[in-house]
Design a protein around this motif. Structure first.
Motif, short mmCIF file in Angstrom:
data_model
loop_
_atom_site.label_atom_id
_atom_site.label_comp_id
_atom_site.label_asym_id
_atom_site.label_seq_id
_atom_site.Cartn_x
_atom_site.Cartn_y
_atom_site.Cartn_z
N PHE A 77 -5.24 1.61 9.69
CA PHE A 77 -4.47 2.67 9.03
C PHE A 77 -3.39 2.11 8.11
O PHE A 77 -3.22 2.56 6.98
N ASP A 78 -2.67 1.09 8.58
CA ASP A 78 -1.56 0.56 7.80
C ASP A 78 -2.01 -0.09 6.49
O ASP A 78 -1.22 -0.29 5.60
N SER A 79 -3.27 -0.44 6.40
CA SER A 79 -3.75 -1.14 5.20
C SER A 79 -4.45 -0.20 4.21
O SER A 79 -4.86 -0.63 3.14
N VAL A 80 -4.61 1.06 4.59
CA VAL A 80 -5.29 2.01 3.70
C VAL A 80 -4.30 2.54 2.68
O VAL A 80 -3.21 2.99 3.00
N THR A 122 4.57 0.50 1.79
CA THR A 122 4.75 -0.36 2.96
C THR A 122 3.77 -1.51 2.84
O THR A 122 3.08 -1.66 1.82
N PHE A 123 3.69 -2.33 3.89
CA PHE A 123 2.78 -3.47 3.86
C PHE A 123 1.82 -3.39 5.03
O PHE A 123 2.20 -3.02 6.14
N GLY A 124 0.55 -3.71 4.77
CA GLY A 124 -0.49 -3.62 5.78
C GLY A 124 -0.30 -4.60 6.93
O GLY A 124 0.48 -5.56 6.83
N THR A 125 -1.03 -4.36 7.99
CA THR A 125 -0.91 -5.21 9.18
C THR A 125 -1.82 -6.42 9.12
O THR A 125 -1.74 -7.30 9.96
N VAL A 153 0.88 -1.17 0.00
CA VAL A 153 0.00 0.00 0.00
C VAL A 153 0.91 1.22 0.00
O VAL A 153 2.09 1.14 0.36
N TYR A 154 0.38 2.34 -0.42
CA TYR A 154 1.17 3.56 -0.53
C TYR A 154 0.67 4.59 0.47
O TYR A 154 -0.53 4.86 0.57
N LYS A 155 1.62 5.13 1.24
CA LYS A 155 1.30 6.11 2.27
C LYS A 155 1.87 7.47 1.88
O LYS A 155 2.86 7.56 1.16
#
Length: 963
Positions: free
Chosen positions: A561-564, A543-546, A522-524
């Protein structure tokens, strides 16, 4: 207070050619500052001698002077323009030193020019080691015990008082030049002489050694009202003893408690205020004793620095842009945050990710160089990784280095000799971070690793965890590896290639397996405010989601949040991806970033969404407001492919990012991703000497006799046919890497063995070397039907010295019309035969009336920015629009009446001057040959060939020629 309305015209001084210790971070700073001042309606005049910079483009400033950085040039500018103020803080040590020279000579006073953005007294306080030490004592800040010496005798007295080990730091030098640790009396005399000689005022500080202490930096901004904000805290992973430019650094600081951070913050503000009342940027370096947490001040840089560029890219806060506005009178609370567009610039950035910077070295270019890292900077560039945790950021930074590694180990290139590993841990060189992991892998104790490296336990535990994870993954195969384990590895920054190596399968198999498992990138957004406020800037990292989600299709997979995914694709707009050139190194520097930036701007002008991928924090291309979208990611296949799958572009431009981008063309072609401009087939044909020589033969174009081999036996056999001397070189390399001229069988065998060890799968090319030939090169644009030669250059040095190390004169100074016509004819034939769409560079060797083609590169070359500046024509813009298929050569206002090499330069000739950093490697001689060694370049205009500078260089053209 508001802007100072008395300042209507500002002079910005650039940093000149790139040398070790001062790279393209100052092009980034200078470009930002110039644009920032122009936004305020201020007339900007700019001087810099480096033609490969964005800051010297006509659109950046109102008046550009491509001249030597000296008092004579400054006086010439002040006589021609009514300048109100000079801003010297954007050009590194070079600009500051020139500003001080002009002040001492009374130049600024004579022309009534105000110095802004810096307090010269503050600079002199921080550069003069004795004044700095005394001022820190007055402010109650701890510094190392020591004194300054201006003579050999005084130095010996101080050393006797301080005791060994000690440190020698020369005043007013760049990148720690001349400094170092001295462990015994036997080493001292030589080190003291070197330090006194290196300092322009022949002064050195001799102080106690704090080798092994923890090192931190704070990046600050202050306005004229005294408001101060901390932009970023930076921690050196390497302890004291290694120059910050050679240290792996992390932001924010990982092992600093809040109590110590607050103490350091207060000390930073106190010492900054204590050295002068300037408005602008400041960098302060601290050392912390790991035994008792005592803090001492190491150094203060009251200007925009190398760390400012890193802090800007780390936080998204444009330090140089804001510093320029502060210099003309604004206060922080009067300015907007450039990322959120709504919050105040007086808010301190907060980041919810981790940044790791790793330097890039080129020791292989300097045979016999001391590769041990110390107080004198030796890195030629740097790469930065962004991740959700330290391990991910570290591995991404390693993947960005282009040093034939796939991350931090797990790639089959680990050291397995215990003594070699132990030596590396104790005597740090460029590979030490890899060898720390090797040490954990082979079972060396944590205690021993800690004792030898003196690194903080936290960083060592992080690396130890990766070594343990390697062993866990190795227990599985692709068929039975758990999804959670793959997810954990990806979250810790492992590339698919690393996982494939550990599982014993192919990279592509790991890619498909994790896709099935729902382990997707995913892109933050980099937003300066930890997502507390909405950011308007399209600046992203992956990064990679949780959590796993097999239904993920690039949108919001779940509500954690980490997966959005914060990078929204705009399907209505056609997109083009431009691949950047990665970290600076010898053979590939700022000139390719210049090409990338102009390519991005041309793509935007043509109506496409321009997407930039690059990992170099020093560059203009990674400024958040250059491209429509910036992905700060490694220029590494896996990262690029995932962005392509996410964005679905019309195609990818590889011509502008040097060898870094070009070597990815084969993968793009294999995956049926359109390459914008010249096809992969043509790019590959130019690199394949066998196919390329067939093309030359079919077009009646002469070339030196050659052959290709893959074994030592084959090379020895071929040498009998070609005859010595021979030029030996591997295919697909950068900056003449591992190229050498050999004169007998013994030298040939030794070098071929060396090349095969370094590039085991490469073909090796043997060319008959044309001794004492004249070398020339041509750059051209081809639209597939017509060819326009943008410049022909003659090298002052003979063939045998790499083109990047040669003085190139535009237009040629000694070639007859017949030879010029042959060069033009061959250039056009080759460009069309290769089906070139865009740029091409061709190199020639000339003996008598014969012109031989040495090589052709259907891409942007190192010389294109030089030609653009010399002829004041935006050739990269034209070439990019031709690559896109939107334009033909006929659509541009090019001089059709005459061949382009007769286009006047304004003053007769322009010379591209190579600049070297040999002073960083005193044990290396200055010999030049087929392998490039220069770190930068300058441009110099002459009216005629009677110019003293030309005559001097021409008389020395054979001086450093070697094999």
């Amino acid at each position: 207070m508001p802007k100072n309305t008395n300042i209507k015209s500002v002079l910005i001084i650039g940093s000149g050619p790139i040398v070790i210790g001062q790279a393209c971070e100052f092009d980034y700073s200078g470009s930002q500052a110039a644009r920032s001042l122009k936004e305020e309606g201020i007339e900007v005049t700019l001087i810099n001698s480096n033609p490969a910079t964005i800051m010297t483009d006509p659109s950046i400033a109102d008046h550009i002077y491509l001249k030597p950085l000296n008092k004579k040039s400054i006086i010439e500018i002040l006589e021609a323009h009514d300048i109100d103020a000079v801003l010297p803080t954007m050009g590194g040590q070079t600009a500051l030193n020139l500003c001080i020279d002009c002040q001492k000579a009374g130049v600024w006073e004579k022309f009534n020019v105000e110095i802004i953005g810096v307090d010269i007294n503050a600079v002199e306080t921080t550069e003069d080691r004795e004044r700095f030490r005394l001022r820190m004592h007055e402010l109650g800040a701890n510094v190392c015990k020591g004194k300054t010496a201006t003579s050999f005798l005084k130095g010996k007295e101080i050393a006797q008082d301080v005791g060994f080990p000690l440190v020698i730091r020369p005043s007013y030098t760049l990148g720690g030049y001349g400094g170092g640790f001295v462990h015994s009396e036997e080493e001292f005399n030589k080190a003291l002489t070197r330090g006194l000689t290196a300092s322009p005022i022949h002064e050195v500080l001799i102080e106690q050694s704090i080798l092994g202490w923890k090192e931190f930096e704070l990046e600050l901004l202050r306005d004229s009202a005294g408001n101060v904000i901390i932009i970023c805290s930076i921690e050196n992973v390497d302890p004291m003893g290694i120059h910050t430019g050679d240290s792996i650094t992390v932001a924010p600081a990982m092992t600093l408690s809040d109590k110590h951070y607050q103490a350091m913050r207060n000390l930073a503000i106190k010492t900054m205020n204590g050295i002068g009342q300037f408005a602008g940027g400041c960098n302060i370096q601290f050392a912390v004793n790991p035994e008792n947490d005592d803090i001492i001040v190491i150094e203060i840089n009251p200007r925009v620095s190398r760390s400012s560029a890193l802090a800007s890219k780390a936080t998204g806060y444009p330090i140089a842009k804001i510093a320029a506005k502060l210099a003309i009178g604004y206060n922080l609370d009067e300015l907007k945050n450039q990322v959120t567009k709504t919050t105040s610039a007086y808010f301190e950035p907060t980041i919810d990710y981790v940044i790791v910077k790793i330097p890039r070295w080129n020791f292989e270019k300097f045979q016999g160089a001391d590769t041990k890292l110390g107080l004198q900077m030796k890195a030629v560039g740097e790469a930065m990784g962004i991740g959700r945790n330290f391990q991910e950021a570290l591995q991404k930074a390693c993947q960005s280095l282009e040093n034939r590694r796939n991350g931090l180990g797990a790639d089959g290139k680990e050291l397995t000799n215990q003594q070699e590993v132990l030596d590396s841990l104790e005597n740090p060189s460029g590979d030490r971070i890899f060898h720390i992991k090797d040490a954990f892998t082979m079972g060396i104790s944590f205690r021993t690793i800690k004792k030898l490296t003196k690194m903080d336990d936290w960083f060592l535990y992080q690396i130890e965890e990766l070594a343990k994870l390697d062993k866990v993954i190795q227990k599985y195969t692709l068929d039975n590896v758990p999804a959670k384990l793959i997810q954990e590895a990806k979250q810790k920054g492992y590339a698919d290639r690393q996982i494939a190596h550990l599982l014993g399968c192919l990279e592509s198999e790991v890619f498909h397996k994790r896709a099935e498992m729902g382990v997707r990138r995913v892109y933050k957004q980099v937003d300066t405010c930890a997502a507390e406020f909405e950011a308007k800037t399209p600046y992203y990292y992956s990064t990679f989601g949780t959590s796993l989600d097999a239904s993920f299709e690039g949108g919001d997979a779940d509500d954690t949040f980490d997966s959005v995914n914060e990078s929204e694709v705009t399907p209505a707009k056609k997109k083009i991806i431009i691949l950047g050139s990665g970290p600076n190194r010898i053979g590939q520097g700022i000139e390719f970033d210049y090409c990338c930036v102009h390519g991005v701007l041309a793509v935007k002008e043509a109506g496409y969404e321009a997407i930039m991928i690059n990992c170099n924090p020093e560059t203009v291309s990674t400024d958040f407001d250059i491209a429509d979208k910036l992905y700060f990611e490694p220029v590494f296949w896996e990262h690029i492919y995932d962005i392509i799958l996410h964005e679905k572009p019309e195609g990818v431009i590889v011509q502008l990012g040097g060898q870094t981008a070009l070597k990815l063309a084969e993968k793009l072609d294999r995956y049926n991703i359109p390459i914008i401009g010249t096809s992969y087939k043509a790019l590959d044909l130019a690199e394949d000497r066998g196919s390329f020589s067939t093309l030359l033969k079919e077009n009646d174009i002469p070339y030196p006799e050659f052959g290709s081999v893959s074994t030592t036996e084959g090379a020895l056999e071929l040498s009998k046919k070609l005859d010595f001397p021979l030029l030996v070189r591997p295919s697909y390399v950068l900056g003449g890497n591992k190229m050498k001229i050999v004169i007998n069988e013994q030298e040939l065998e030794e070098h071929v063995v060396d090349v095969l060890n370094y590039f085991p799968d490469n073909q090796i090319l043997l060319d008959h070397f044309l001794d004492q030939a004249i070398e020339a090169e041509a750059d051209a644009i081809c639209d597939g039907e017509n060819v326009y030669i943008i410049g022909i250059m003659e090298h002052i040095e003979p063939a045998g010295i790499h083109s990047g190390d040669s003085h190139a004169v535009l237009p040629p100074f000694s070639l007859s019309p017949l030879l010029m016509e042959k060069i033009a004819q061959y250039t056009k034939k080759i460009a069309l035969a290769l089906d070139t769409v865009g740029l091409i560079n061709i190199q020639f060797a000339i003996k008598g009336n014969d012109v031989y083609v040495i090589e052709a590169n259907p891409r942007a070359s190192r010389t294109v920015p030089f030609i653009c500046k010399a002829y004041k024509t935006p050739y990269i813009n034209y070439a990019t629009k031709i690559m896109l298929g939107d334009k033909k050569l006929a659509d541009f206002d090019l001089d059709k009446s005459a061949t382009s090499w007769f286009v006047p330069v304004g003053q007769g000739y322009a010379i591209k001057i190579p600049v070297f950093s040999f002073n960083k490697f005193p044990n290396v001689n200055k010999e030049l040959g087929p392998e490039m060694k220069s770190t930068g370049e300058a441009i110099y205009f002459i009216k005629d060939l009677q110019d003293e500078e030309f005559e001097k260089v021409y008389s020395e053209r054979n001086l450093f020629l070697s094999r």
